[in-house]
Enzyme design. Structure first.
Site, short mmCIF file in Angstrom:
data_model
loop_
_atom_site.label_atom_id
_atom_site.label_comp_id
_atom_site.label_asym_id
_atom_site.label_seq_id
_atom_site.Cartn_x
_atom_site.Cartn_y
_atom_site.Cartn_z
N HIS A 188 20.25 -26.90 14.24
CA HIS A 188 19.99 -27.22 12.84
C HIS A 188 18.61 -27.80 12.63
O HIS A 188 17.97 -27.57 11.61
CB HIS A 188 21.06 -28.18 12.33
CG HIS A 188 22.34 -27.48 12.07
ND1 HIS A 188 23.51 -27.80 12.70
CD2 HIS A 188 22.62 -26.44 11.27
CE1 HIS A 188 24.46 -27.00 12.29
NE2 HIS A 188 23.94 -26.16 11.43
N ARG A 295 17.87 -6.69 14.47
CA ARG A 295 18.28 -6.26 15.81
C ARG A 295 19.57 -7.00 16.16
O ARG A 295 19.55 -8.08 16.74
CB ARG A 295 17.18 -6.57 16.82
CG ARG A 295 15.93 -5.71 16.68
CD ARG A 295 14.89 -6.11 17.73
NE ARG A 295 13.90 -5.09 17.96
CZ ARG A 295 12.68 -5.09 17.43
NH1 ARG A 295 12.31 -6.05 16.61
NH2 ARG A 295 11.82 -4.12 17.72
N GLU A 430 13.88 7.60 17.61
CA GLU A 430 13.17 6.97 18.72
C GLU A 430 13.28 7.76 20.01
O GLU A 430 12.93 7.27 21.08
CB GLU A 430 13.63 5.51 18.90
CG GLU A 430 15.12 5.31 19.00
CD GLU A 430 15.53 3.84 19.07
OE1 GLU A 430 14.67 2.97 19.31
OE2 GLU A 430 16.71 3.57 18.90
N ASP A 454 10.32 2.80 21.47
CA ASP A 454 11.02 3.70 22.36
C ASP A 454 10.49 5.12 22.27
O ASP A 454 10.45 5.85 23.27
CB ASP A 454 12.53 3.69 22.07
CG ASP A 454 13.19 2.52 22.77
OD1 ASP A 454 12.90 2.30 23.95
OD2 ASP A 454 13.99 1.81 22.12
N ARG A 464 8.28 1.02 28.89
CA ARG A 464 7.72 0.01 27.97
C ARG A 464 7.80 -1.40 28.55
O ARG A 464 7.13 -2.31 28.06
CB ARG A 464 8.40 0.08 26.60
CG ARG A 464 9.85 -0.29 26.60
CD ARG A 464 10.50 -0.02 25.26
NE ARG A 464 10.52 -1.19 24.40
CZ ARG A 464 11.26 -1.29 23.29
NH1 ARG A 464 12.00 -0.27 22.89
NH2 ARG A 464 11.26 -2.37 22.56
N CYS A 501 9.71 1.03 12.13
CA CYS A 501 10.09 -0.36 12.45
C CYS A 501 9.64 -0.75 13.85
O CYS A 501 9.89 -1.88 14.28
CB CYS A 501 11.59 -0.58 12.28
SG CYS A 501 12.58 0.41 13.39
#
Ligand code: PEP
Ligand code: MG
Length: 557
Positions: A188, A295, A430, A454, A464, A501
């Site tokens: 928090h 994601r 991708e 990708d 990658r 994206c």
């Protein structure tokens, strides 16, 4: 000078004297009581006052910081009113003749222990709230005021950890930064720091807090560093960095609220990529046009067992609600390859990036997939939610995904659980396979999102994850750019929109050519939203000859 490295949960530079926050200890002894009825009344009076105080704190936080953060204190009210909590205290007072303070402390300890063993991170994170709320009752019982941490001057707050109520009760105008030894990005304190626009570092590790008190320090939230008693060179370097960041920041702020159009009036959507709730504040702060990629696997990666539908629903609903009607694209699980968690019990594979991952896994393990889809559908009743499927290579996968979504909808209908009527379905482009069949895929879905991270990996046959090849891949490889053009053309001839994206979307040197290719949207990390918007607003695509020549030159057409 001492340099301490932590993890930055919010950027920015802060200077000030360190003020170490230490919770004063409350002594709780077990006493045998004679009159349980009287002790029970002492407890209920103290509890009622604590609940009332929490209600006031909730209202104040809602006003000063925001509704979402204020919810913490609503949750604490609920904890204190929970029947399990009440039964725990009652049993100790009536059956074991314990004093109320001890009964509260013991119940809080037992409940927190049970929650710590819980399946969900969300429940585990509530342990702090149980202690925080219980301490409030104990203070009432002992006539101790709730500790006010009074700051004389603007200070850098250092602590082992901060309870939500402690953080929210601080005088914001006097807090320059938060630094904690422990903490998690989802704590928090971190959430509040982000919302309050205050630089914050967590995970400072094994530091002797006492020795820091009263020392002058500089917090560099960009690099996640705190310099204690910095030398002149560091002071100068930080000042330079701050000036630079400040100038950039100020100019960019002017873009907020403005339409995102090129000079010739073409509207381009700029969304934010986020990993979960923790990034939401930054997306909003940077005036993202929506969430172009959530994601969703990150939530699964931060834990050691599957999240249940309720937890997923809570997360997704909060994202759509906080985006206030703006579009939110949630990608279904992209687990596999570099993103694995033991509890998925995936087989060891020679080439996991080419193995059981993403939609393949979801179609194989439909129980996991359905839990997630139901949570998404339920959240779609509270805002504008789209579902995005990763790693598609075949149109048959899309048919099968649609089938599972239909089953989930039927299940929700049979239980009278609402969901949005117009939940769009999109696929990630991708893989080279998806590019080559994008004309067929475009007939089946509502939008495309190109995952260039990708797509580069699979097109160029370059891992990658391998840093040795980082400089080998040109950021604008002709093959990938040509693929993007093909995908956009196929999508548009079927009337659907395309977003990028992957990281390529944030590369300012490529914005012009991407827009020349008629891309509709870009989704980038939150801090990249405004820089991309500035670039878009500087472009003029009206000169068709210029656009054609750019495409010919860059794509060698
Ligand atoms: C991509 O592959 O470009 C993408 C956006 O997804 P991720 O980076 O999560 O694989
Ligand atoms: Mg990807």
């Amino acid at each position: 000078m001492v340099t301490l490295k932590g993890r930055s949960v919010y950027g920015g530079i802060a200077r000030g004297v360190i003020s170490v926050y230490q919770r004063d200890r409350i002594n709780i002894n077990r006493r045998k009581i004679k009159d349980p009825e009287k002790e029970w009344r002492r407890y209920t009076d103290a509890k009622d006052s604590a609940v009332e105080a929490l209600r006031a704190l909730r209202d104040r936080t809602a006003e000063e910081i925001g509704e979402t953060d204020a919810d913490i204190f609503y949750i604490q009210q609920l904890i204190l009113s929970d029947s399990q909590y009440e039964t725990g205290v009652k049993t100790l007072i009536f059956d074991e003749k314990c004093n109320a303070e001890y009964a509260v402390a013991k119940t809080s300890q037992m409940l927190a222990e049970m929650m710590r063993q819980g399946d969900s991170d969300y429940i585990r994170e509530r342990c702090t709230d149980v202690h925080d709320a219980s301490e409030r009752i104990i203070r009432q019982l002992q006539n101790l005021s709730v500790k006010e941490f009074v700051l004389e001057e603007v200070s850098i707050i250092c602590a082992d950890d901060l309870l939500p109520s402690e953080t929210a009760s601080l005088d914001k105008s006097k807090v320059a930064a938060f630094c904690t030894r422990g903490g998690s990005t989802n704590s928090h304190t971190a959430i509040l720091a982000r919302t309050m626009n205050i630089p914050a570092l967590i995970g400072l590790g094994d530091v002797k807090m006492d020795e820091l008190d009263g020392k002058y320090a500089i917090v560099d939230g960009y690099d996640g560093v705190i310099y204690i008693e910095p030398d002149n060179e560091t002071i100068r370097n930080v000042a330079r960095r701050e000036e630079e960041e400040g100038r950039k920041h100020e100019l960019l702020q002017r873009l907020k609220g403005r339409r995102n159009v090129t000079r010739d009036g073409k509207e381009i959507e700029v969304y934010a990529n986020i990993g979960g709730l923790a990034d939401l504040g930054s997306a909003i702060e940077n005036d993202a046009g929506g969430i172009g990629l959530l994601r969703s696997e990150f939530l699964y990666l931060q834990r050691d067992s599957f999240p249940d539908e309720e937890e997923l629903f809570y997360n997704y609903r909060r994202v759509v609600e906080e985006m206030g009607g703006k579009r939110v694209v949630i990608r279904t699980l992209d687990i596999g390859a570099d993103k694995t968690a033991d509890y998925f019990e995936l087989d060891k594979e020679e080439n996991p990036a080419l193995g059981m991952r993403a939609v393949r896994l979801c179609l194989r393990r439909q129980d996991i997939f359905k839990t997630q889809l139901r949570a998404m559908l339920r959240a779609s009743a509270y805002g504008k939610l789209s579902i995005l499927i990763p790693m598609i290579i075949d149109v048959d996968e899309v048919y099968r995904v649609k089938d599972v979504i239909h089953k989930c909808k039927d299940e929700l209908i049979s239980k009278h659980i609402p969901f949005g009527e117009n939940v769009e379905l999109g696929v990630m482009i991708e893989t080279p396979a998806a590019v080559m069949i994008s004309d067929i895929l475009a007939r089946e879905v509502d939008f495309f999102s190109i995952g260039t991270n990708d797509l580069e990996q699979y097109t160029l046959a370059i891992d990658r994850q391998n840093p040795n090849y980082e400089n080998v891949v040109p950021p604008n490889h002709l093959a990938v750019l040509r693929m993007i053009k093909l995908v956009v053309d196929n999508a548009h001839s079927h009337g659907i929109k395309v977003c990028i994206c992957g990281e390529m979307g944030a590369d300012l040197s490529l914005t012009e050519i991407l827009l020349d290719m008629q891309l509709d949207a870009l989704s980038v990390a939150p801090p990249q939203v405004l820089p991309i918007r500035r670039m878009i607003r500087s472009l003029n695509l009206s000169d068709r000859r210029q656009v054609r020549s750019n495409i010919q030159r860059v794509l060698h057409y």
